[in-house]
Design an enzyme around this catalytic site. Structure first.
Site, PDB file in Angstrom:
ATOM      1  N   HIS A 172      84.008  -4.179  73.371  1.00 29.54           N
ATOM      2  CA  HIS A 172      84.391  -4.329  72.088  1.00 29.54           C
ATOM      3  C   HIS A 172      83.485  -3.197  71.374  1.00 29.54           C
ATOM      4  O   HIS A 172      83.723  -3.306  70.088  1.00 29.54           O
ATOM      5  CB  HIS A 172      83.868  -5.748  71.336  1.00 29.54           C
ATOM      6  CG  HIS A 172      84.485  -6.102  70.355  1.00 29.54           C
ATOM      7  ND1 HIS A 172      83.797  -6.628  69.185  1.00 29.54           N
ATOM      8  CD2 HIS A 172      85.754  -6.215  69.698  1.00 29.54           C
ATOM      9  CE1 HIS A 172      84.534  -6.863  68.115  1.00 29.54           C
ATOM     10  NE2 HIS A 172      85.866  -6.489  68.376  1.00 29.54           N
TER      11      HIS A 172
ATOM     12  N   ARG B  45      83.092 -14.534  56.942  1.00 24.28           N
ATOM     13  CA  ARG B  45      84.670 -14.258  56.511  1.00 24.28           C
ATOM     14  C   ARG B  45      85.626 -15.453  57.135  1.00 24.28           C
ATOM     15  O   ARG B  45      86.500 -15.997  56.552  1.00 24.28           O
ATOM     16  CB  ARG B  45      85.019 -13.058  56.815  1.00 24.28           C
ATOM     17  CG  ARG B  45      86.727 -12.536  56.544  1.00 24.28           C
ATOM     18  CD  ARG B  45      87.034 -11.271  56.980  1.00 24.28           C
ATOM     19  NE  ARG B  45      86.914 -10.791  58.146  1.00 24.28           N
ATOM     20  CZ  ARG B  45      88.121 -11.224  59.200  1.00 24.28           C
ATOM     21  NH1 ARG B  45      88.854 -12.011  58.963  1.00 24.28           N
ATOM     22  NH2 ARG B  45      87.489 -10.778  60.369  1.00 24.28           N
TER      23      ARG B  45
ATOM     24  N   HIS C  74      84.991  -6.754  57.189  1.00 27.71           N
ATOM     25  CA  HIS C  74      85.007  -6.718  58.782  1.00 27.71           C
ATOM     26  C   HIS C  74      83.856  -6.187  59.165  1.00 27.71           C
ATOM     27  O   HIS C  74      83.298  -6.265  60.223  1.00 27.71           O
ATOM     28  CB  HIS C  74      86.175  -5.662  59.239  1.00 27.71           C
ATOM     29  CG  HIS C  74      86.542  -5.687  60.560  1.00 27.71           C
ATOM     30  ND1 HIS C  74      86.109  -4.765  61.360  1.00 27.71           N
ATOM     31  CD2 HIS C  74      87.123  -6.528  61.308  1.00 27.71           C
ATOM     32  CE1 HIS C  74      86.526  -5.044  62.739  1.00 27.71           C
ATOM     33  NE2 HIS C  74      87.151  -6.162  62.559  1.00 27.71           N
TER      34      HIS C  74
END
Length: 289
Positions: free
Chosen positions: A70, A199, A226
């Site tokens: 990732h 978030r 993000h």
């Protein structure tokens, strides 16, 4: 430039980034791309682009079984004697033009030799998992990420015990890892003030005796928040980190991620200013009670 290496997690359908890598290969540069085939919803696009890149002579390294990569990394390796030297790009977001229009993210392009050296070692580990590098600057799950975060939280607790101020400011997409949540509760009980911007998923309970020093807000606006930002007061000499990993069990323990330090004082100040603007939002933010 003699060589470019990058990781690709979520590639858009008409990727300018991939086309640039293909152009670089066609211009005689050596290009290696690690392609994560397990990026949910983007498996097909990633396979298609991997095939296109292979045709152009790019070396493709495919997914590691049972482990999702990732981390958002790119390297620019230059010929000896270049005045710039080697450089790395580290980010909180994907190399994806579509999401770049919608997501708020941070990226660092640096020639800091320690950071560059460790990113090279991480990339070697992607190529051969038997290699076990030692990381002192970047944080990588399975190597040093969780212990280093715990150590920084404990340092804030120690600073309060010594009569100083302890403060932690964190921003992420999700907070769900039990060990990290418990560490934040411990810090709160010790008198460390904690501000969180989360978030999505948040399993930390506010308003409890053990979390009375913790405030959690969520910002929902035109752009999707993000970025992952980790700030520790550290007696006034702020430690500031950015990266690809949320404090979710999967990110901290079952993926290849990269959290990286920001050392430049001006950049640290800029990031803290941005975070403080978000903390003072009284229109688009709401408090998680």
């Amino acid at each position: 430039v003699k060589e470019i290496k990058t990781t690709q997690y979520r590639v858009s359908d008409h990727s300018v980034v991939v086309n640039s890598l293909i152009a670089a290969a066609e211009n005689g540069k050596k290009v290696s791309v690690f392609v994560e085939l397990k990026a949910r919803f983007d498996e097909e696009a990633n396979l298609k682009w991997a095939y296109e890149m292979t045709k152009a002579g790019i070396r493709i390294i495919y997914s590691i079984p049972r482990l999702k990569v990732h981390a958002k990394l790119a390297m620019v390796l230059r010929k000896k004697g270049s005045k710039y030297g080697d450089q790395v790009y580290l980010g909180t977001g994907n190399f994806n033009e579509k999401t770049a229009r919608l997501y708020g993210d941070h990226g660092l392009f640096t020639s800091n030799p320690e950071v560059v050296g460790e990113v090279k070692e991480l990339y070697k580990h992607l190529e051969n998992q038997k290699l076990r590098p030692v990381f002192k600057h970047i944080l990588v799950p399975g190597f040093n990420m969780v212990p280093h975060f715990i150590e920084m939280i404990n340092q804030e607790i120690e600073n309060v015990k010594k009569g100083g101020i302890g403060y932690i400011l964190l921003k992420m997409n999700g907070l769900q890892d039990k060990e990290m949540v418990d560490s934040l509760y411990r810090a709160s009980e010790a008198g460390v003030k904690i501000d969180l911007i989360v978030r999505g998923v948040c399993t930390l309970r506010t308003g409890m005796p053990y979390s009375k020093n913790i405030r959690v807000i969520r910002i929902v606006d035109r752009y999707l928040e993000h970025a992952r930002v980790f700030v520790f007061l550290n007696d006034g000499d702020h430690r500031v980190y950015l990266g690809s990993a949320d404090w979710m069990k999967r990110n901290l323990r079952a993926r290849v991620e990269c959290i990286f330090p920001v050392y430049d004082p001006d950049l640290k100040k800029e990031l803290i200013d941005i975070m403080n603007i978000q903390l003072s939002d009284n229109v688009k933010a709401f408090e998680i009670d």
